[in-house]
Design a protein around this motif. Structure first.
Motif, PDB file in Angstrom:
ATOM      1  N   PRO A  37      -8.138  -6.199   5.851  1.00 52.08           N
ATOM      2  CA  PRO A  37      -9.323  -6.094   6.435  1.00 52.08           C
ATOM      3  C   PRO A  37      -9.219  -5.202   8.204  1.00 52.08           C
ATOM      4  O   PRO A  37      -8.430  -6.703   9.009  1.00 52.08           O
ATOM      5  CB  PRO A  37     -10.935  -6.240   6.415  1.00 52.08           C
ATOM      6  N   ARG A  74      -9.336   0.123  -1.358  1.00 52.77           N
ATOM      7  CA  ARG A  74     -10.635  -0.516  -0.774  1.00 52.77           C
ATOM      8  C   ARG A  74     -11.506  -0.121  -0.045  1.00 52.77           C
ATOM      9  O   ARG A  74      -9.956   0.275   1.333  1.00 52.77           O
ATOM     10  CB  ARG A  74     -10.245  -1.864  -0.745  1.00 52.77           C
ATOM     11  N   ASN A 121     -15.376   0.301   3.084  1.00 48.75           N
ATOM     12  CA  ASN A 121     -16.127  -1.382   2.507  1.00 48.75           C
ATOM     13  C   ASN A 121     -17.531   0.019   2.717  1.00 48.75           C
ATOM     14  O   ASN A 121     -18.621   0.391   3.484  1.00 48.75           O
ATOM     15  CB  ASN A 121     -16.998  -1.510   3.843  1.00 48.75           C
ATOM     16  N   ILE A 125     -16.705  -5.688   0.350  1.00 48.98           N
ATOM     17  CA  ILE A 125     -15.634  -4.613  -0.212  1.00 48.98           C
ATOM     18  C   ILE A 125     -15.013  -4.621  -1.286  1.00 48.98           C
ATOM     19  O   ILE A 125     -15.443  -5.275  -2.331  1.00 48.98           O
ATOM     20  CB  ILE A 125     -14.163  -5.441   0.789  1.00 48.98           C
ATOM     21  N   PRO A 172     -10.210  -1.187   4.074  1.00 47.12           N
ATOM     22  CA  PRO A 172     -11.048  -1.639   3.868  1.00 47.12           C
ATOM     23  C   PRO A 172     -11.059  -2.171   5.440  1.00 47.12           C
ATOM     24  O   PRO A 172      -9.995  -2.096   6.211  1.00 47.12           O
ATOM     25  CB  PRO A 172     -10.655  -3.055   3.404  1.00 47.12           C
TER      26      PRO A 172
END
Length: 307
Positions: free
Chosen positions: A122, A200, A202, A234, A265
């Motif tokens: 992230p 991935r 958000n 996520i 992410p």
């Protein structure tokens, strides 16, 4: 927010429309755009938004008041033309800030597309920047980075409290990336995914986007504050597509491609410090989106809040 005079750019867009309509209930909201879509303008007019035809890229704001309390710069250009997109996504930011220099706060909507692609950790707001969206929108990431630089510079030059909010997959009852995936699943169109595992993100629901705006404006500062504007959870593109498939009764088909966008992410820690937690779980939000656009496909209307 109540009794404020608010300027919103790009009010016919997927992100800005629900914001403009929500804020117009208790505030004097102005929306500026080219308004080539008359039906979209009519929706805003009906909601009480004062619509003024302005081409942001030219920076000609004659006739537009300067006494706005708050400015939400939500317009975006993805034409692929470097001159046009740098003008609309970057130059116009500085021109608009100069025009509205007396505002209490200026919110510049950026994107997680500004982050450098490699890696799957992230990204915090201090992560490396790069050309994240080049495979899909060749001018987008670079022009959004340029827009951030202009906003940072003008915040200092004008002493205008500014917050730069990097959106990460906005969606909801007005569309978004998961909406297009839903339509692709229903049409049997393969969904491009990058090689190397789940992509991935958000996702943040429009309800949370609207709810966070007053606190984001309160966090505006000089020098500008930069924050990831994203959901707490996520989740991979593959996972939300599988869930979409379960709701519409059709299995998604994935097409692995080196040209597909990689996962992106983002770390929500700073957002949490500034405004608290987002509240709409991604499954709840996806289900509500499907119910809005294809109610005939949802047979079980049980809430999935918190998931």
């Amino acid at each position: 927010m109540r009794d404020s005079k608010i300027l919103i750019t790009g009010p016919t867009g997927q992100v800005a429309t629900p914001i403009a309509r929500a804020l117009a209930v208790d505030n004097e909201v102005w929306g500026i755009a080219r308004f080539s879509d008359t039906a979209a303008r009519a929706v805003l007019d009906k909601a009480g938004v004062r619509c003024e035809t302005v081409d942001l890229a030219t920076g000609e704001f004659a006739g537009l008041p300067t006494d706005f309390d708050y400015v939400l710069n939500l317009a975006v250009a993805k034409s692929g033309d470097w001159d046009k997109d740098l003008g609309a996504n970057a130059e116009s930011v500085g021109l608009l800030m100069a025009h509205c220099r007396s505002a209490k706060a200026f919110l510049h909507c950026s994107s997680a597309a500004v982050y450098d692609p490699p890696g799957d950790e992230p990204r915090t707001e201090r992560a490396a920047l790069g050309d994240n969206h080049k495979p899909m929108f060749p001018t987008y990431s670079i022009s959004k980075i340029a827009g951030e630089v202009v906003a940072r510079t003008m915040a200092r030059a004008l002493d205008l409290p500014t917050i730069i909010a990097r959106l990460n997959v906005p969606y909801g009852d007005h569309g978004g990336w998961p909406f297009y995936h839903m339509e692709m699943i229903l049409a049997g169109i393969p969904i491009p995914v990058p090689p190397g595992g789940p992509a991935r993100y958000n996702p943040i629901h429009e309800d949370d986007i609207i709810a966070t705006i007053p606190k984001l404006l309160a966090a505006a500062s000089v020098p500008a504050t930069t924050v990831n504007w994203c959901g707490e959870q996520i989740v991979s593109l593959q996972e939300w597509c599988e869930y979409l498939g379960s709701l519409v009764g059709k299995e998604p088909v994935f097409d692995e491609s080196s040209h597909a966008l990689r996962g992106n992410p983002t770390d929500a820690s700073r957002l949490r410090e500034l405004i608290g937690d987002t509240t709409v779980g991604w499954r709840e939000g996806i289900r509500r989106m499907v119910t809005t656009f294809h109610p005939e496909l949802i047979t079980d209307r049980e809430s999935v809040r918190g998931n």
